[in-house]
Design an enzyme around this catalytic site. Sequence first.
Site: not given
Length: 245
Positions: A134, A138
């Site tokens: 991943e 964010e």
Amino acid sequence: MKSIISIAALSVLGLISKTMAAPAPAPVPGTAWNGSHDVMDFNYHESNRFEMSNWPNGEMFNCRWTPNNDKFENGKLKLTIDRDGSGYTCGEYRTKNYYGYGMFQVNMKPIKNPGVVSSFFTYTGPSDGTKWDEIDIEFLGYDTTKVQFNYYTNGQGHHEHIHYLGFDASQGFHTYGFFWARNSITWYVDGTAVYTAYDNIPDTPGKIMMNAWNGIGVDDWLRPFNGRTNISAYYDWVSYDAPRN
């Protein structure tokens, strides 16, 4: 299919990554890449390319993904955190295809509210029949003047890095991205390289994903969620550029 996208809470040590180095210049299409350029806009739901998540993610995600929270308005994707009779609901949108090394970009505006996350990332994991790799961008809604970068390689994370933007991301659309190479990941803000990581880089192609959600049990990371609903993150477009062979 249920995707567990666990995102480790920040620790003090996680804010200072040993992988930081002087950022590289931004790649130029046609020189750093082979000319393969895929722009995905959001005038409508392209069901042949994208899918809407429709399940509870559990763990720190205090909401249930529902397609009702993925809307298309004025050429933009709107992912909303809301509430129904069963509890909080949230939105997640993902590609059906998997993408490997290359440049990933998004033009977006995150939610400004404590306890929530607005994100853009690549992900693959056990639900896809692979290891968990991943790469994250964010926005933690309690302070949208900064952005968090992170990545996981075979489930191993703790690569968090906070970048101070110099503006409030929730007040307008900006372009964020990362160039994923075999031995490094470089993150960008409005076309400028701002951070590079070199340690234990993931290598498994992943889906391009976006979501907006409210957390639970991670107040040290996100701050307590105040229960506010009908709040939305907006996405104008995403793009992927394949590297030169």
